[in-house]
Design a protein around this motif. Structure first.
Motif, short mmCIF file in Angstrom:
data_model
loop_
_atom_site.label_atom_id
_atom_site.label_comp_id
_atom_site.label_asym_id
_atom_site.label_seq_id
_atom_site.Cartn_x
_atom_site.Cartn_y
_atom_site.Cartn_z
N HIS A 122 0.87 -1.18 0.00
CA HIS A 122 0.00 0.00 0.00
C HIS A 122 0.90 1.23 0.00
CE1 HIS A 122 -3.46 -2.54 1.25
NE2 HIS A 122 -2.53 -3.21 1.86
N GLU A 123 0.82 2.07 -1.02
CA GLU A 123 1.72 3.22 -1.09
C GLU A 123 1.05 4.52 -0.66
OE1 GLU A 123 2.51 3.08 -5.48
OE2 GLU A 123 2.01 5.22 -5.37
N SER A 124 -0.27 4.54 -0.56
CA SER A 124 -1.02 5.72 -0.09
C SER A 124 -2.44 5.25 0.21
CB SER A 124 -1.05 6.82 -1.16
OG SER A 124 -1.95 6.48 -2.21
N HIS A 125 -3.32 6.20 0.60
CA HIS A 125 -4.72 5.85 0.86
C HIS A 125 -5.49 5.60 -0.43
CE1 HIS A 125 -4.83 10.04 -0.10
NE2 HIS A 125 -6.12 10.16 0.07
N VAL A 126 -4.87 5.83 -1.59
CA VAL A 126 -5.57 5.67 -2.86
C VAL A 126 -4.86 4.75 -3.85
CG1 VAL A 126 -6.87 7.82 -2.77
CG2 VAL A 126 -4.55 7.85 -3.71
N ALA A 127 -3.78 4.11 -3.47
CA ALA A 127 -3.07 3.25 -4.42
C ALA A 127 -2.33 2.13 -3.72
CB ALA A 127 -2.08 4.07 -5.26
N TRP A 128 -2.39 0.95 -4.31
CA TRP A 128 -1.59 -0.20 -3.88
C TRP A 128 -1.29 -1.09 -5.08
CZ3 TRP A 128 -4.11 -4.61 -5.06
CH2 TRP A 128 -5.52 -4.66 -4.96
N ALA A 129 -0.30 -1.98 -4.89
CA ALA A 129 0.02 -2.97 -5.91
C ALA A 129 0.34 -4.28 -5.21
CB ALA A 129 1.19 -2.51 -6.77
N ALA A 130 0.26 -5.40 -5.96
CA ALA A 130 0.44 -6.73 -5.37
C ALA A 130 1.07 -7.68 -6.36
CB ALA A 130 -0.91 -7.27 -4.91
N THR C 31 5.68 8.22 2.29
CA THR C 31 4.40 8.73 1.84
C THR C 31 3.75 9.40 3.04
OG1 THR C 31 4.12 6.80 0.41
CG2 THR C 31 2.16 8.14 0.84
N TYR C 32 3.32 10.63 2.89
CA TYR C 32 2.54 11.30 3.94
C TYR C 32 1.11 11.49 3.47
CZ TYR C 32 6.95 12.43 6.30
OH TYR C 32 8.16 12.35 6.94
N PRO C 111 -13.15 37.78 12.40
CA PRO C 111 -13.61 37.19 13.67
C PRO C 111 -14.67 36.10 13.47
CG PRO C 111 -14.28 39.50 13.48
CD PRO C 111 -13.34 39.23 12.35
N THR C 112 -15.42 36.13 12.36
CA THR C 112 -16.39 35.05 12.13
C THR C 112 -15.85 34.00 11.16
OG1 THR C 112 -17.41 36.21 10.27
CG2 THR C 112 -18.33 36.66 12.47
N GLY C 113 -14.60 34.11 10.81
CA GLY C 113 -13.99 33.17 9.85
C GLY C 113 -13.42 31.94 10.53
N LEU C 114 -12.47 31.31 9.87
CA LEU C 114 -11.85 30.09 10.40
C LEU C 114 -11.12 30.41 11.69
CD1 LEU C 114 -10.49 28.65 7.04
CD2 LEU C 114 -12.53 27.91 8.32
N ALA C 115 -11.32 29.56 12.70
CA ALA C 115 -10.79 29.83 14.04
C ALA C 115 -9.55 29.00 14.36
CB ALA C 115 -11.87 29.54 15.09
N ARG C 116 -9.53 27.78 13.87
CA ARG C 116 -8.40 26.89 14.15
C ARG C 116 -8.15 25.97 12.96
NH1 ARG C 116 -6.64 27.05 19.15
NH2 ARG C 116 -5.51 25.07 19.04
N MET C 117 -6.94 25.42 12.91
CA MET C 117 -6.57 24.49 11.84
C MET C 117 -5.72 23.39 12.45
SD MET C 117 -4.80 25.29 8.12
CE MET C 117 -3.53 26.35 8.79
N ARG C 118 -5.90 22.18 11.94
CA ARG C 118 -5.06 21.04 12.36
C ARG C 118 -4.58 20.32 11.10
NH1 ARG C 118 -4.73 17.30 17.02
NH2 ARG C 118 -4.20 15.23 16.26
N VAL C 119 -3.27 20.08 11.03
CA VAL C 119 -2.67 19.37 9.90
C VAL C 119 -2.05 18.09 10.43
CG1 VAL C 119 -0.87 19.43 8.13
CG2 VAL C 119 -2.22 21.50 8.63
N THR C 120 -2.53 16.93 9.95
CA THR C 120 -2.04 15.63 10.40
C THR C 120 -1.37 14.91 9.25
OG1 THR C 120 -3.93 15.51 11.91
CG2 THR C 120 -2.73 13.47 11.53
N LEU C 121 -0.17 14.39 9.49
CA LEU C 121 0.56 13.61 8.48
C LEU C 121 0.66 12.17 8.94
CD1 LEU C 121 1.28 16.49 7.52
CD2 LEU C 121 3.57 15.68 7.00
N HIS C 122 -0.02 11.27 8.23
CA HIS C 122 0.05 9.84 8.52
C HIS C 122 1.24 9.27 7.75
CE1 HIS C 122 -4.15 9.99 10.08
NE2 HIS C 122 -4.27 10.93 9.17
N GLU C 123 2.21 8.70 8.45
CA GLU C 123 3.41 8.19 7.75
C GLU C 123 3.38 6.68 7.57
OE1 GLU C 123 6.42 9.52 10.74
OE2 GLU C 123 7.12 7.47 10.58
#
Lengths: 140, 140, 140, 140, 140, 140
Positions: A122-130, C31-32, C111-123
């Protein structure tokens, strides 16, 4: 047909040759989450397809030779594109050789032993090979 | 056998005819997360099953004709229940026609080209359906 | 508090400096898979937190500057370890700058716009890192 | 070939006999997330492989006999190791018997009915086992 | 705020006391897939929240004391229901003690060290529980 | 803080008003996989945040009023865009009302009861939205 699957991962750098790869011709990298599926017609005397602890160890050993490496520097892959599907076959062949050498125990061998194997990367959430094939494996 | 899989999704409204469908006879809808798996006996000269960028584009093009639509209004499905398994076959057939028309390139065709295809539609975290067959596809 | 999340990915090579990294000191890659979560106290007049199509485009634009690259060669990261948590912050800051520049539209600001942001990288299937903060972002 | 899959789960205690199991020889337990995949060559008159509601009910009924139990106390498994692969087969056989008894309806039976079944038990994020076979099932 | 997460799992037997638990009052079991999330305001000199290898080892050590056990036999839980949320707290407290003892290194401690921790136990594809709190932890 | 989460899903048709929605202005649909997370400062006498069976039932009851429906026909949403984030709030409010009415039991109420709730709607493998707030909920 029974199957057992164990999962692990490895992280590598590489680049590809050929216009078909576009920006992936540049040096980049990938995390490969690997599924090793082993198949057998009947369970052994313990009621298992394979010792799952042993299977996890053998998978880890095969991946350890690749993990945290730049595949472009590995002579084993000289002149080849180390695509996801190509690496699935490399790992299949290396696992098959270790199985033939008895690393999954004697019950894994012979006509009542492991019948097929499938290695998925699995290389990402949208692609794999086997790569999937019979055991013992045909010579590559 | 080698496999490569790419994933995309589409969102539709529809209703079903027949008592077996219970409340799903009412107009409702679904997100379908689609896995397109392509299989081949040997890799091509670039070391790939298929150009994964091209495969993603062709899948997106097929899904674009269905996305953000009420399938009950599509003459192509008149008198048919657009169940998950039925839609898996529709997408299989449309992809097969594009592959035959050369949209995945000439290497995808002929005896050394793509051998099989599997289209899976995930409709929730607890249900999915698929259609799998040989390439070139039999006429439906 | 409302949240909306969109997902994309990028693939890079890099190496780390420091004994704590063990074999990851060698050139390798990852891959992130990236989750961008945007939060807001109230919905806008269209009933949304943000234009999800626009958010996907802005995320893709930020990742395109990193995708298929060796981060060791990028002057922006000279002398820094491009760990997963560090890259989460880099992507957070670049997204925040684009939001401030109006790329998510005027409703995202003020003040009524986006208040917070979270960026997550799954490795991998067993590890991820994230950076979360208020919008507009503090200078890094 | 068409497939439909439904998912459910059950939670059990058990222990194993045999040195190969190491610390799993102690009384412990598992959550098994179960995928039931049913395959058929052609859709029925309603455009389905099987009534998915009925399939979910039959799966739930089979799992209910096992759920919240210590499998070591179940006479059906006396002298056997209730490994993941063994339990996949047990559930396959119990589902096959219910299908033969007509619990998925008459359309599920005969030469145009269900052709194959696969039962997969996910025991963690890194391991699963499965049993797959033809329908009607061979006697165990 | 930065976060890093590592994942592992353990498998146990147990039973519950109280009518609210219904059939789960019987001896049964569970696989718990565990996410350990550690949070910190700023990265350390290596550019990390925590040594991820060390974090994985400490998590594994805490889970090893529970893995392949019948929790009903563990004096530490005498008279308590070892529910998913209760076990999340147990693991939080044991991890917090090891962090205080320096097992994640000196950088993890003090005002610039780890600020918060979240322990999540996934018990199936449809249920999980978590405990989150500040570090150093309040006494339980 | 303790959390417990249960998951279910529902399937609807709808359309949106406003140029920002592009092709989603057409009648289409979605599967929403719903996570209901309930938070509490301390466990109750049984060692739980909430009766998970009861929480699943109440979630199912709320979703049943929406499932297999065209939201465009529901007078409750007249003149509103039933976006994912809007529906997260609708479900939050309906759950909050049922909790206030005692449907999760008396232990869920009062200063030692449930403190916060988060409702997340996953609309695809790449997008989700959520609403989170205190309990008892402020009037909408």
């Amino acid at each position: 047909m029974y199957s057992v699957n164990v999962r692990d991962h490895f992280m590598i750098a590489h680049s590809f040759s050929g216009a078909v790869f576009g920006p992936a011709q540049r040096l980049h990298g990938a995390t490969y989450v690997v599924d090793l599926e082993l198949r057998r017609t009947a369970l052994d005397g313990d009621g298992i397809v394979v010792d799952i602890g042993l299977a996890s160890q053998v998978l880890r050993a095969v991946l350890a030779d690749l993990n945290f490496r730049n595949l472009d520097d590995d002579p084993a892959f000289s002149g080849r594109n180390t695509t996801t599907e190509f690496m699935a076959r490399v790992i299949f062949d290396r696992l098959a050789a270790r199985i033939e050498a008895g690393e999954l125990g004697p019950q894994a061998l012979g006509p009542t032993g492991l019948a097929r194997m499938r290695v998925t990367l699995h290389e990402s959430h949208v692609a794999w090979a086997a790569y999937e094939g019979a055991l013992p494996a045909d010579s590559a």
